[in-house]
Design an enzyme around this catalytic site. Structure first.
Site, PDB file in Angstrom:
ATOM      1  N   GLY A 184       0.817  -1.220   0.000  1.00 57.21           N
ATOM      2  CA  GLY A 184       0.000   0.000   0.000  1.00 57.21           C
ATOM      3  C   GLY A 184       0.847   1.265   0.000  1.00 57.21           C
ATOM      4  CG  ASP A 191      -8.044 -12.661   4.217  1.00 54.89           C
ATOM      5  OD1 ASP A 191      -7.866 -11.859   5.160  1.00 54.89           O
ATOM      6  OD2 ASP A 191      -9.172 -13.017   3.828  1.00 54.89           O
ATOM      7  CG  PHE A 198       1.690  -0.161   7.067  1.00 56.70           C
ATOM      8  CD1 PHE A 198       1.715   1.180   7.416  1.00 56.70           C
ATOM      9  CD2 PHE A 198       2.896  -0.830   6.946  1.00 56.70           C
ATOM     10  CE1 PHE A 198       2.922   1.833   7.642  1.00 56.70           C
ATOM     11  CE2 PHE A 198       4.100  -0.191   7.172  1.00 56.70           C
ATOM     12  CZ  PHE A 198       4.112   1.150   7.521  1.00 56.70           C
ATOM     13  CB  SER A 255      -5.814   7.315  12.244  1.00 53.62           C
ATOM     14  OG  SER A 255      -6.424   8.485  11.762  1.00 53.62           O
ATOM     15  CE1 TYR A 304      -9.200   4.017   9.015  1.00 54.45           C
ATOM     16  CE2 TYR A 304      -9.866   6.234   9.648  1.00 54.45           C
ATOM     17  CZ  TYR A 304      -8.874   5.325   9.343  1.00 54.45           C
ATOM     18  OH  TYR A 304      -7.562   5.713   9.374  1.00 54.45           O
ATOM     19  CE  LYS A 315      -6.427   2.703  11.210  1.00 53.94           C
ATOM     20  NZ  LYS A 315      -5.428   1.706  10.827  1.00 53.94           N
ATOM     21  CG  LEU A 346      -7.441  18.434  -0.336  1.00 59.96           C
ATOM     22  CD1 LEU A 346      -8.695  18.910  -1.069  1.00 59.96           C
ATOM     23  CD2 LEU A 346      -6.975  19.491   0.658  1.00 59.96           C
ATOM     24  NE  ARG A 389      -8.886  17.507   8.362  1.00 57.80           N
ATOM     25  CZ  ARG A 389      -9.853  18.373   8.658  1.00 57.80           C
ATOM     26  NH1 ARG A 389      -9.564  19.593   9.095  1.00 57.80           N
ATOM     27  NH2 ARG A 389     -11.118  18.015   8.519  1.00 57.80           N
ATOM     28  CG  ASP A 428     -14.707  17.092   6.764  1.00 51.73           C
ATOM     29  OD1 ASP A 428     -14.359  15.930   7.019  1.00 51.73           O
ATOM     30  OD2 ASP A 428     -14.576  17.621   5.641  1.00 51.73           O
TER      31      ASP A 428
HETATM   32  C1  UD1 Z   1      -9.910  11.809   6.545  1.00 49.24           C
HETATM   33  C2  UD1 Z   1     -10.825  11.052   7.450  1.00 49.24           C
HETATM   34  C3  UD1 Z   1     -10.028  10.534   8.618  1.00 49.24           C
HETATM   35  C4  UD1 Z   1      -8.886   9.665   8.121  1.00 49.24           C
HETATM   36  C5  UD1 Z   1      -8.035  10.476   7.156  1.00 49.24           C
HETATM   37  C6  UD1 Z   1      -6.911   9.656   6.543  1.00 49.24           C
HETATM   38  C7  UD1 Z   1     -13.056  12.008   7.070  1.00 49.24           C
HETATM   39  C8  UD1 Z   1     -14.160  12.801   7.662  1.00 49.24           C
HETATM   40  N1  UD1 Z   1     -11.949  11.895   7.843  1.00 49.24           N
HETATM   41  O1  UD1 Z   1      -9.346  12.880   7.292  1.00 49.24           O
HETATM   42  O2  UD1 Z   1     -10.853   9.795   9.487  1.00 49.24           O
HETATM   43  O3  UD1 Z   1      -8.103   9.232   9.199  1.00 49.24           O
HETATM   44  O4  UD1 Z   1      -8.843  10.977   6.111  1.00 49.24           O
HETATM   45  O5  UD1 Z   1      -7.395   8.751   5.585  1.00 49.24           O
HETATM   46  O6  UD1 Z   1     -13.153  11.483   5.969  1.00 49.24           O
HETATM   47  N2  UD1 Z   1     -11.560  18.318   1.461  1.00 49.24           N
HETATM   48  C9  UD1 Z   1     -12.139  19.082   0.469  1.00 49.24           C
HETATM   49  N3  UD1 Z   1     -12.489  18.458  -0.700  1.00 49.24           N
HETATM   50  C10 UD1 Z   1     -12.302  17.121  -0.927  1.00 49.24           C
HETATM   51  C11 UD1 Z   1     -11.711  16.353   0.102  1.00 49.24           C
HETATM   52  C12 UD1 Z   1     -11.354  16.976   1.285  1.00 49.24           C
HETATM   53  O7  UD1 Z   1     -12.339  20.286   0.622  1.00 49.24           O
HETATM   54  O8  UD1 Z   1     -12.649  16.624  -1.993  1.00 49.24           O
HETATM   55  C13 UD1 Z   1     -11.116  18.984   2.704  1.00 49.24           C
HETATM   56  C14 UD1 Z   1     -11.734  18.425   3.971  1.00 49.24           C
HETATM   57  O9  UD1 Z   1     -12.922  19.103   4.287  1.00 49.24           O
HETATM   58  C15 UD1 Z   1     -10.599  18.676   4.991  1.00 49.24           C
HETATM   59  C16 UD1 Z   1      -9.327  18.545   4.157  1.00 49.24           C
HETATM   60  O10 UD1 Z   1      -9.730  18.745   2.811  1.00 49.24           O
HETATM   61  O11 UD1 Z   1     -10.673  19.998   5.482  1.00 49.24           O
HETATM   62  C17 UD1 Z   1      -8.655  17.195   4.291  1.00 49.24           C
HETATM   63  O12 UD1 Z   1      -9.589  16.162   4.015  1.00 49.24           O
HETATM   64  P1  UD1 Z   1      -9.132  14.638   3.894  1.00 49.24           P
HETATM   65  O13 UD1 Z   1      -7.968  14.520   2.999  1.00 49.24           O
HETATM   66  O14 UD1 Z   1     -10.348  13.813   3.559  1.00 49.24           O
HETATM   67  O15 UD1 Z   1      -8.604  14.272   5.352  1.00 49.24           O
HETATM   68  P2  UD1 Z   1      -9.342  14.357   6.787  1.00 49.24           P
HETATM   69  O16 UD1 Z   1     -10.726  14.838   6.682  1.00 49.24           O
HETATM   70  O17 UD1 Z   1      -8.434  15.093   7.704  1.00 49.24           O
END
Ligand code: UD1
Length: 338
Positions: A10, A58, A80, A124, A148, A152, A199, A230, A295
């Protein structure tokens, strides 16, 4: 040391496997390839400059896991393997409990039976729940807001209980903040299946033209620019944290150690988009959308315990994270081949 790396094919597992080998360890990858591709393996071997032993197991299969550990002469396990999509965990909670809890139980039982007494676990920052004050410290109470996250929290508890029952066991619980980036070669990186939830991989896929736009989930948070903040850390820094944790639990008294792995500095969605635009050389299409349910406004680490006890600190910048992600995504627009 000879180390069993579960989920070693991964995203984080592959980068850590390489660093273990570079540090002189012998790493054996175990993966079921349910969320990873076999085509990562020749690339890993090319980067490592040597063959890598791979076992297809598995880990929810207790007998198969026992056989793997029985014959392996392992000194330690880095665990992991697991499912990690928050939304999917809400739809299929039983799968998440079965796979994540089940694999940890089989590994721990097999380790106990065959005298393997060190484990580094992928936890996490999600275990800090929804209301934790920032910067987050390891002694905060744990909770979760989705299945999820609960897996953890529960796996951490299982590991703590196992360490009470077996006084020789040495456990590191590593609480990752937001891992991003890719190996500097651009040949290995993050390749989520389906539409990315996170993101950074979403931004990268929009930048390469695989998706049409980035939705910004909320610009009305109580943060300087209104978007969520973040603690993004480079996967190479994160991998180095595992090597440091593994060494450290070998030298301290047995028991459980818990460390945050983050930079301690938050970055907003808008700041990340600006940095990525600089890396890829063009603006990205974005649209502001409502907040994503569940979020929080801000999440970032207090990483001082890891710095004091592991001598580890994340050093790579957001611009480096974006440049390395872009190198990987632009040279592999569709991710790993099947
Ligand atoms: C997410 C998970 C968290 C997990 C982590 C690692 C959720 C609510 N939380 O964290 O449990 O441990 O991933 O896999 O899913 N954002 C956008 N547009 C997007 C995607 C994200 O604006 O298309 C924003 C989100 O609102 C946030 C930031 O980007 O503010 C980061 O998001 P993301 O990468 O999904 O991480 P987490 O929400 O911190």
């Amino acid at each position: 040391m000879r180390i069993l790396v579960s989920g070693g094919a991964g995203f984080i597992g592959s980068h850590t496997t390489l660093q273990l080998i570079a540090a002189g360890h012998d790493a054996v990858v175990v993966d079921d390839f349910s969320r990873s591709k076999r085509s990562v393996l020749p690339r890993l071997e090319a980067l490592a400059g040597r063959p890598i032993e791979v076992r297809v197991v598995d880990l929810t299969d207790r007998a198969a896991t026992d056989e793997l550990v029985a014959g392996g002469s392992f000194d330690a396990v880095i665990h992991f393997a697991g499912l990690k999509a928050v939304g999917e965990s809400v739809e299929k909670p039983l799968d998440y409990y079965r796979v994540n809890i089940g694999s940890t139980l089989s590994l721990l039982s097999a380790m106990g039976r065959h005298g393997v007494a060190r484990i580094v676990f992928s936890s996490s920052a999600t275990v800090y729940g929804a209301d934790a004050a920032v910067p987050m410290k390891e002694d905060l109470p744990t909770s979760a807001t989705n299945p999820y996250g609960w897996t953890k929290v529960m796996q951490e508890q299982i590991l703590r209980d196992a360490a009470v029952a077996d006084p020789t066991l040495r456990v590191a619980l590593l609480r990752y903040f937001n891992p991003v980036g890719a190996h500097a070669s651009g040949t290995i990186g993050e390749d989520p299946s389906g539409i990315p939830n996170n993101l950074m991989p979403l931004i990268a896929q929009v930048a390469v033209g695989r998706r049409d736009r980035v939705l910004i989930y909320g610009d009305d948070y109580p943060t300087p620019d209104g978007t969520g903040r973040r603690d993004y850390l480079h996967v190479e820094d994160l991998a180095a944290g595992h090597v440091a944790a593994l060494d450290r639990i070998g030298s301290v008294a047995a028991g459980v150690s818990t460390w945050n792995l983050g930079t301690g500095t938050p970055t907003s969605v808008k700041e990340m988009l600006d940095s990525f635009s600089r890396a890829c050389g063009h603006e990205l299409p974005v649209e502001v959308a409502p907040r994503r349910p569940g979020d929080i406004a801000e999440s970032y680490a207090d990483p001082s315990l890891a710095e004091a006890e592991l001598g580890w600190r994340a050093t790579r910048t957001i611009d480096q994270m974006c440049a390395d992600t872009w190198r990987w995504q632009s040279s592999n627009p569709d991710g790993y081949p099947d």
